[in-house]
Structure formats: structure tokens, C-alpha cells
Design a protein around this motif. Structure first.
Motif, PDB file in Angstrom:
ATOM      1  N   THR A  33       5.998   5.172   3.096  1.00 28.18           N
ATOM      2  CA  THR A  33       4.570   4.962   3.138  1.00 28.18           C
ATOM      3  C   THR A  33       5.124   4.704   4.601  1.00 28.18           C
ATOM      4  OG1 THR A  33       4.933   2.815   1.830  1.00 28.18           O
ATOM      5  CG2 THR A  33       4.050   5.305   0.661  1.00 28.18           C
ATOM      6  N   GLN A  34       3.872   4.842   4.927  1.00 30.01           N
ATOM      7  CA  GLN A  34       2.608   4.099   6.384  1.00 30.01           C
ATOM      8  C   GLN A  34       1.206   3.743   5.493  1.00 30.01           C
ATOM      9  OE1 GLN A  34       3.663   6.511   9.666  1.00 30.01           O
ATOM     10  NE2 GLN A  34       2.422   4.738  10.899  1.00 30.01           N
ATOM     11  N   SER A  35       1.568   2.493   5.882  1.00 30.81           N
ATOM     12  CA  SER A  35      -0.103   2.307   5.079  1.00 30.81           C
ATOM     13  C   SER A  35      -1.297   2.144   6.248  1.00 30.81           C
ATOM     14  CB  SER A  35       0.032   1.319   4.641  1.00 30.81           C
ATOM     15  OG  SER A  35      -0.224   1.667   3.220  1.00 30.81           O
ATOM     16  N   PHE A  36      -2.759   1.851   6.547  1.00 33.80           N
ATOM     17  CA  PHE A  36      -4.150   1.857   7.843  1.00 33.80           C
ATOM     18  C   PHE A  36      -4.842   1.410   6.480  1.00 33.80           C
ATOM     19  CE2 PHE A  36      -0.911   5.488   8.616  1.00 33.80           C
ATOM     20  CZ  PHE A  36      -1.174   4.841   9.929  1.00 33.80           C
ATOM     21  N   SER A  37      -5.278   0.136   7.315  1.00 37.90           N
ATOM     22  CA  SER A  37      -6.962  -0.081   6.606  1.00 37.90           C
ATOM     23  C   SER A  37      -8.155   0.246   7.167  1.00 37.90           C
ATOM     24  CB  SER A  37      -6.505  -1.603   6.751  1.00 37.90           C
ATOM     25  OG  SER A  37      -6.530  -2.022   8.802  1.00 37.90           O
ATOM     26  N   SER A  38      -7.982   1.113   8.385  1.00 44.13           N
ATOM     27  CA  SER A  38      -8.768   1.763   7.903  1.00 44.13           C
ATOM     28  C   SER A  38      -8.812   3.427   8.854  1.00 44.13           C
ATOM     29  CB  SER A  38      -9.986   1.481   9.585  1.00 44.13           C
ATOM     30  OG  SER A  38      -8.819   1.052  10.359  1.00 44.13           O
ATOM     31  N   ALA A  39     -10.219   4.397   8.370  1.00 44.16           N
ATOM     32  CA  ALA A  39      -9.760   5.930   8.434  1.00 44.16           C
ATOM     33  C   ALA A  39      -9.507   5.500  10.854  1.00 44.16           C
ATOM     34  CB  ALA A  39     -10.953   6.334   8.457  1.00 44.16           C
ATOM     35  N   ILE A  74      -1.206   6.028   3.830  1.00 42.64           N
ATOM     36  CA  ILE A  74      -1.890   5.610   2.699  1.00 42.64           C
ATOM     37  C   ILE A  74      -3.631   5.219   3.436  1.00 42.64           C
ATOM     38  CG2 ILE A  74      -2.528   4.132   0.414  1.00 42.64           C
ATOM     39  CD1 ILE A  74       0.269   3.660   0.416  1.00 42.64           C
ATOM     40  N   VAL A  75      -4.935   5.035   3.363  1.00 42.51           N
ATOM     41  CA  VAL A  75      -5.474   4.658   4.605  1.00 42.51           C
ATOM     42  C   VAL A  75      -6.729   3.889   3.556  1.00 42.51           C
ATOM     43  CG1 VAL A  75      -7.651   5.304   6.514  1.00 42.51           C
ATOM     44  CG2 VAL A  75      -4.907   6.938   5.624  1.00 42.51           C
ATOM     45  N   ASP A  76      -7.099   2.605   3.637  1.00 37.78           N
ATOM     46  CA  ASP A  76      -7.772   1.996   2.603  1.00 37.78           C
ATOM     47  C   ASP A  76      -7.981  -0.073   2.687  1.00 37.78           C
ATOM     48  OD1 ASP A  76      -9.067   1.414   0.481  1.00 37.78           O
ATOM     49  OD2 ASP A  76      -8.172   2.637  -0.790  1.00 37.78           O
ATOM     50  N   ASP A  77      -9.489   0.493   2.782  1.00 31.95           N
ATOM     51  CA  ASP A  77      -9.571  -1.523   3.591  1.00 31.95           C
ATOM     52  C   ASP A  77      -9.208  -1.954   2.204  1.00 31.95           C
ATOM     53  OD1 ASP A  77     -12.099   0.454   2.206  1.00 31.95           O
ATOM     54  OD2 ASP A  77     -12.851  -1.223   3.242  1.00 31.95           O
ATOM     55  N   ASP A  78      -8.913  -1.483   0.877  1.00 35.03           N
ATOM     56  CA  ASP A  78      -8.946  -2.266   0.150  1.00 35.03           C
ATOM     57  C   ASP A  78      -7.208  -2.855   0.115  1.00 35.03           C
ATOM     58  OD1 ASP A  78      -8.680  -3.837  -2.680  1.00 35.03           O
ATOM     59  OD2 ASP A  78      -8.989  -2.204  -3.639  1.00 35.03           O
ATOM     60  N   GLU A  79      -6.679  -4.003   0.348  1.00 33.67           N
ATOM     61  CA  GLU A  79      -5.217  -4.187   0.467  1.00 33.67           C
ATOM     62  C   GLU A  79      -5.087  -4.168  -0.753  1.00 33.67           C
ATOM     63  OE1 GLU A  79      -4.588  -8.171   1.967  1.00 33.67           O
ATOM     64  OE2 GLU A  79      -2.335  -7.980   2.130  1.00 33.67           O
ATOM     65  N   SER A  80      -5.456  -4.527  -2.176  1.00 32.08           N
ATOM     66  CA  SER A  80      -4.285  -4.309  -3.128  1.00 32.08           C
ATOM     67  C   SER A  80      -4.136  -2.782  -3.797  1.00 32.08           C
ATOM     68  CB  SER A  80      -5.117  -4.229  -4.192  1.00 32.08           C
ATOM     69  OG  SER A  80      -6.326  -3.985  -4.589  1.00 32.08           O
ATOM     70  N   ILE A  81      -4.935  -1.601  -3.327  1.00 33.74           N
ATOM     71  CA  ILE A  81      -5.149   0.045  -3.198  1.00 33.74           C
ATOM     72  C   ILE A  81      -3.584   0.255  -2.874  1.00 33.74           C
ATOM     73  CG2 ILE A  81      -5.852   1.729  -3.670  1.00 33.74           C
ATOM     74  CD1 ILE A  81      -7.985   1.528  -4.555  1.00 33.74           C
ATOM     75  N   ARG A  82      -3.792  -0.700  -1.258  1.00 25.10           N
ATOM     76  CA  ARG A  82      -2.666  -0.195  -0.004  1.00 25.10           C
ATOM     77  C   ARG A  82      -1.091  -0.547  -1.316  1.00 25.10           C
ATOM     78  NH1 ARG A  82      -5.529  -2.399   4.096  1.00 25.10           N
ATOM     79  NH2 ARG A  82      -4.107  -3.657   4.168  1.00 25.10           N
ATOM     80  N   TRP A  83      -1.589  -1.479  -1.515  1.00 31.15           N
ATOM     81  CA  TRP A  83      -0.395  -2.395  -2.071  1.00 31.15           C
ATOM     82  C   TRP A  83       0.918  -1.796  -2.640  1.00 31.15           C
ATOM     83  CZ3 TRP A  83       1.332  -4.858  -6.723  1.00 31.15           C
ATOM     84  CH2 TRP A  83       2.761  -6.153  -5.943  1.00 31.15           C
ATOM     85  N   VAL A  84      -0.590  -1.377  -3.960  1.00 27.45           N
ATOM     86  CA  VAL A  84      -0.292  -0.903  -5.613  1.00 27.45           C
ATOM     87  C   VAL A  84       0.442   0.597  -5.056  1.00 27.45           C
ATOM     88  CG1 VAL A  84      -0.868   0.789  -7.714  1.00 27.45           C
ATOM     89  CG2 VAL A  84      -1.667  -2.221  -7.246  1.00 27.45           C
ATOM     90  N   LEU A  85       0.012   1.446  -4.437  1.00 29.00           N
ATOM     91  CA  LEU A  85       0.166   2.646  -4.339  1.00 29.00           C
ATOM     92  C   LEU A  85       1.792   2.504  -3.579  1.00 29.00           C
ATOM     93  CD1 LEU A  85      -2.800   4.208  -2.987  1.00 29.00           C
ATOM     94  CD2 LEU A  85      -1.603   5.137  -5.470  1.00 29.00           C
ATOM     95  N   GLU A  86       1.814   2.028  -2.294  1.00 34.33           N
ATOM     96  CA  GLU A  86       3.217   1.940  -1.515  1.00 34.33           C
ATOM     97  C   GLU A  86       4.231   1.502  -2.549  1.00 34.33           C
ATOM     98  OE1 GLU A  86       2.777  -2.015   0.930  1.00 34.33           O
ATOM     99  OE2 GLU A  86       0.900  -0.377   2.191  1.00 34.33           O
ATOM    100  N   LYS A  87       4.477   0.147  -3.655  1.00 30.32           N
ATOM    101  CA  LYS A  87       5.139  -0.149  -4.563  1.00 30.32           C
ATOM    102  C   LYS A  87       5.903   1.121  -5.586  1.00 30.32           C
ATOM    103  CE  LYS A  87       5.814  -4.650  -3.251  1.00 30.32           C
ATOM    104  NZ  LYS A  87       5.888  -3.835  -2.393  1.00 30.32           N
TER     105      LYS A  87
END
Ligand SMILES: Nc1ncnc2c1ncn2[C@@H]1O[C@H](COP(=O)(O)OP(=O)(O)OP(=O)(O)O)[C@@H](O)[C@H]1O
Length: 497
Positions: free
Chosen positions: A28-34, A6-19
Motif C-alpha cells: 500500500t501507499q497512503s496519502f492524507s489528502s487528495a 489509500i487516501v484519507d485524512d483520518d489516520e486511523s482508517i489509513r492504519w487499519v487498511l494498511e494493516k
């Protein structure tokens, strides 16, 4: 399976998708930038990638471009702003699987990710079926009959029932039938009906609609849909519950099915190959297998001989497995002395080719020296053989094999394997782990054997839902041996079957 990135600079979107994905048991594995994701691509890849389009630094479209250039098979879902039609178009032009407009409904997002996941797993199946089917070895007349049968059957679409003892190569033959068929470029999907809990089997086979039952948060395609255009291999068909047998019969008869909770009839363009180590005629007589399904599956029967019936193949198989395990472990392949080879050729091999393969893995790691003598073989094996009545037990089954046996007959079917050796069933992975551990801490070798035995027996019992005899067959050991070991090692949860 690899994680979903999941790649998004918006932390809340990362959080919602992870959950939401964690609820579906998806890693999942999340990144805050491309940029970070592009960097991470150097050391790994995702199963599916979900990326926002507008981020500081590199954009989602740049990430999409990088992924598609190197790994075109990875589905990418691009998150765009609600009214950003241009971005959506650019995403599709760049090869995106789908786009998701913000703000999005989380369930819809999960459903989309599931679809992308099915797509990527389908890609893997296609790749595996086309290129990675291992070679089938065998010079014995019975195996030559099997090869001839594969040749004759591969061009047809007919349902095939493969019978044979556990570990005799049924899945390998099913893969070969697929590989040489006009469906070879489409997926080969395998499902072991005995390994899936009864409650999940229906949805595993036919998929489900969102909300079909508690926990079904998104639509999911089943194995019939995943195998579309290709081959579905149903292993251990004799264990399929009766109600599902009815559903399976319906698909085989009219080619249509419904997802669980669904109302839309779906067409199945799938060749079904089934396999069993059980005697299906007995199951029919006992009322555990539907007679009409039996006849539907038993159009062509391919019987695989046990390894005991083709002991002349043991030397070529042993050499092949020693070369293979040597290559996998990065060491020179060991050789068996003529006496050791002769000794192996006289063994019963209740676990068939799988047991021989595991024995060769054991030899590669544990036997001292390059040339292996009888004394270097696993102790239990040597002892059991020494104490076995001489000459070796006679075999009831005739050496003839293969198709087409008259429908309904299972002439020469050998029932459950006899009690046999037990020290050679550790899989390559476990052997490798044991090897590494033993090199680091030689003193653990003394206790390692018991720990591995206990762990492997527990795993086998888990896969067979506690059924002791089935677990023994899977491990390639005898019934008396597993009973003794369960007692010695104090393992709970096993039942007689
Ligand atoms: N003739 C053969 N040549 C080379 N390898 C073989 C042969 N037969 C079986 N094998 C290998 O032996 C192992 C067991 O084979 P496979 O899984 O096809 O058996 P199976 O009959 O489907 O077993 P089960 O009934 O437990 O599902 C696999 O690693 C397979 O690659």
C-alpha cells in the motif's frame, strides 16, 4: 503489481487498511489528502485507489475525476459517510468501482479491494493479449507448419495441447492462438502449474471463498474466473497434482466449477490451452497423469520443434534478439560476423530460443566492438563446442512439426535436452544490472560471474522446488553443468529428479 493507494485524512482508517492489506501481502501507499495523491499521479499510478470522499482541500470526487480522466482503467473505491446517499450516487456517476459506507467492516473492505484488484489485473491481461504479443519468427518448414496450424486453430474454440522442449516458444504460440481468436478482446491468463506450491494451486485455479482455509480472509477469484470469456494457458500441465487433474477434468467436461469452500456452481466460459515439455504418454503410463484428462486435452496437439531441428532459423532469430536488446539498452545493435553466425547455427541450444535470446542479451552487453567474432562469444560456449565430438551430435527427432498429429501419438517428441553450453543464460535484467555495476566498479567483474551464477541457480531451484534437472532446463544449461556448478558454488537444497 503496483501498490494500492489509500487516501484519507483520518489516520486511523489509513492504519487499519494498511494493516489488513499487509496481512494479505498487498503493498500500500497512503496519502492524507487528495491533493497529495493528485500530485503523486504525475510520477506513478496505483493498481487500485481507495479514497475518502470528504477531506479538507480537494475532495475524493475531485481525485476520482482526475484519475478517471487520465487512467480510466484504475478501479476507484470511494469511502462515504453511512447515510450519504448523494455522495454514493455521485461516486458511481464519476466512474467509481464501488463505494464503502463508514463505519465499515475491515474484512468486507479487503474483499472489495480484492475484487477491484482482480478487475484491474484483468484489464492488464486484456491489454497485453491484444497488443503486446511478440512476433513469432521462423522460416523453417517446421515453423511454417506451426504458423499454418495457428491459422487453422485460431477460429475454433477447441482445447489445444502444445508440446515442445523448454524455451521453444510454447507460451508465445498460445498467445498467438488467443490473439487471432474471436476471444482476442478478452483476457489471456497464464498459469505455470509447476511454479505454484501444490497447496495453493487449487485456490489459484478456482479461487476461494472467504474463510475457506486459514488465511483466506476474503473471497478471491481464481484464474478460471479471471480468464472469463478469454483463454486460460496452463503451462507445465504434466506437473499438475493428480487430485487437481480430477477437478480440471470436471471443468473441461461440464464447464462448471466451485471456488474452494464454495457451494455455488460457477460457469466457465474459457478456452483452455495446455503445454508441457514432458512426455505425457509416459506420465500416463507411470500413473502420474490421468488418462481421461490426457485424452480431453489431447484433442489437437501442436508440437513445437526444438531449435536444433530448425537451425536455419538461428540467423533471423539472432538478428531479431540483438536488435531487441540493443533497443532495450539504448545502444546500437551488434552484428555477428559470418563465422560467428555459422558457429551459432551449429550449436545444440538445449534451452532453445530462450537460450539464444539470453545469449544475444549477453553479446549486446559483454562483447567488445560492433561486429562480434567467435572469440568474443562466451568462453564456455566456445570451449564446449571445441571439445564436442565432431561432427555435431545427430538429432533423433524428425524435422516435421505440428498438427494434427494423431491423438495419442507424440511422434518425434524429443525428450530432455542434451548437455549444452552454459554461459549464455543470464537474463536481460541481470545483464543490465551487471552492466551498470561493472561500469561503476570495474573490479567487481571478476567476481560478478560467480555471484550471478549462484543467484540464478538458486532462483531456478526455488521455482522448481529444488529439482535440479528441471532447474537446468529452465536455465538452458546441461545437467552435468548444473551439478558441477552446484558443487563449485556450494549451493544447498538441490535434489536429483
Ligand atoms: N519463434 C520465435 N520467434 C521469436 N521469439 C521467440 C520464438 N520462440 C520463442 N521466442 C522467445 O523465446 C522465449 C521463450 O519462449 P516461451 O516462453 O514461449 O517458451 P516456452 O516453450 O513456453 O518455455 P517453457 O517451457 O520454459 O515455459 C520468449 O522470450 C519468447 O518470446
Amino acid at each position: 503489481m503496483k501498490p494500492i493507494w489509500i487516501v484519507d485524512d483520518d489516520e486511523s482508517i489509513r492504519w487499519v487498511l494498511e494493516k489488513a492489506l499487509a496481512r494479505e501481502n498487498l503493498a500500500t501507499q497512503s496519502f492524507s489528502s487528495a491533493r497529495d495523491a493528485i500530485q503523486a499521479l504525475q510520477s506513478g499510478t496505483p493498481q487500485v485507489l481507495v479514497s475518502d470522499i470528504r477531506m479538507p482541500g480537494a475532495s475524493g470526487l475531485e481525485l476520482l475525476q482526475t484519475v478517471k480522466a487520465k487512467h480510466p482503467g484504475i478501479p476507484v473505491i470511494i469511502i462515504t459517510a453511512f447515510s450519504d446517499l448523494d455522495s454514493a450516487v455521485s461516486a458511481f456517476q464519476g466512474g467509481a468501482f464501488e463505494y464503502l459506507a463508514k463505519p465499515f467492516d475491515v474484512d468486507k473492505a479487503v474483499e472489495l479491494i480484492r475484487r477491484a484488484l482482480d478487475e484491474s489485473l484483468r484489464e492488464i491481461d486484456v491489454e497485453q493479449s491484444a497488443a503486446q504479443t511478440p512476433e513469432i519468427l521462423g522460416q523453417a518448414p517446421a515453423m511454417q507448419d506451426v504458423f499454418r496450424a495457428i491459422g487453422r486453430l485460431s477460429q475454433s474454440n477447441v482445447t489445444v495441447l502444445i508440446t515442445g522442449e523448454s524455451g521453444s516458444g510454447k507460451e508465445l504460440v498460445a498467445r498467438a492462438l488467443h490473439k487471432h481468436s474471436p476471444r482476442a478482446s478478452q483476457p489471456f491468463v497464464a498459469l505455470n502449474t509447476a511454479a505454484i506450491p501444490k497447496d495453493l494451486l487449487e485456490s489459484e485455479l478456482f479461487g476461494h471463498e472467504r474463510g475457506a482455509f486459514t488465511g483466506a480472509q476474503a473471497m478471491r477469484r481464481g484464474r478460471f474466473e479471471q480468464a472469463e470469456g478469454g483463454t486460460l494457458f496452463l503451462d507445465e500441465i504434466g506437473d499438475m497434482p493428480l487430485d487437481l487433474q480430477t477437478r480440471l477434468l470436471r471443468v473441461l467436461s461440464d464447464g462448471h466449477f466451485y471456488r474452494v469452500g464454495g457451494h455455488q456452481s460457477l460457469k466457465a466460459n474459457v478456452r483452455v490451452i495446455a503445454a508441457t515439455h514432458q512426455n505425457l504418454e509416459h506420465r500416463v503410463r507411470e500413473g502420474l497423469f490421468r488418462e481421461d484428462l490426457y485424452h480431453r486435452l489431447n484433442v489437437i496437439r501442436l508440437r513445437l520443434p526444438s531449435l536444433r531441428e530448425r537451425s536455419e532459423d538461428i540467423p533471423i532469430l539472432a538478428r531479431h534478439f540483438l536488435t531487441q536488446s540493443g533497443r532495450q539498452l539504448g545502444v546500437e545493435a551488434k552484428r555477428l560476423s559470418p563465422q560467428a553466425m555459422q558457429f551459432l547455427s551449429q550449436l545444440e541450444f538445449a534451452g532453445n530460443v530462450r537460450q539464444l535470446e539470453n545469449l544475444c542479451n549477453w553479446i549486446t552487453v559483454m562483447a567488445p566492438g560492433q561486429t562480434v567474432e567467435i572469440k568474443d562469444l562466451p568462453q564456455d560456449l566456445v570451449e564446449e563446442r571445441t571439445h564436442a565430438p565432431q561432427p555435431a551430435q545427430t538429432l533423433s527427432a524428425p524435422a516435421s512439426a505440428a498438427m494434427p498429429l494423431p491423438a495419442g501419438s507424440d511422434a518425434g517428441y524429443t525428450a530432455a535436452p542434451a548437455e549444452a553450453s552454459n554461459a549464455n543464460w543470464i537474463s536481460l535484467l541481470e545483464v543490465e544490472a551487471a552492466h551498470m555495476l561493472a561500469q561503476e566498479q570495474p573490479e567487481v567483474m571478476d567476481i560478478l560471474g560467480r555471484q550471478f551464477e549462484a543467484a540464478l541457480i538458486k532462483i531456478a531451484l526455488k521455482h522448481t522446488h529444488g529439482r535440479k534437472n528441471d532447474a537446468a532446463v529452465r536455465l538452458g544449461i546441461g545437467r552435468n553443468t548444473i551439478t558441477r556448478k552446484i558443487q563449485e558454488l556450494g549451493i544447498g537444497g538441490a535434489e536429483d529428479d
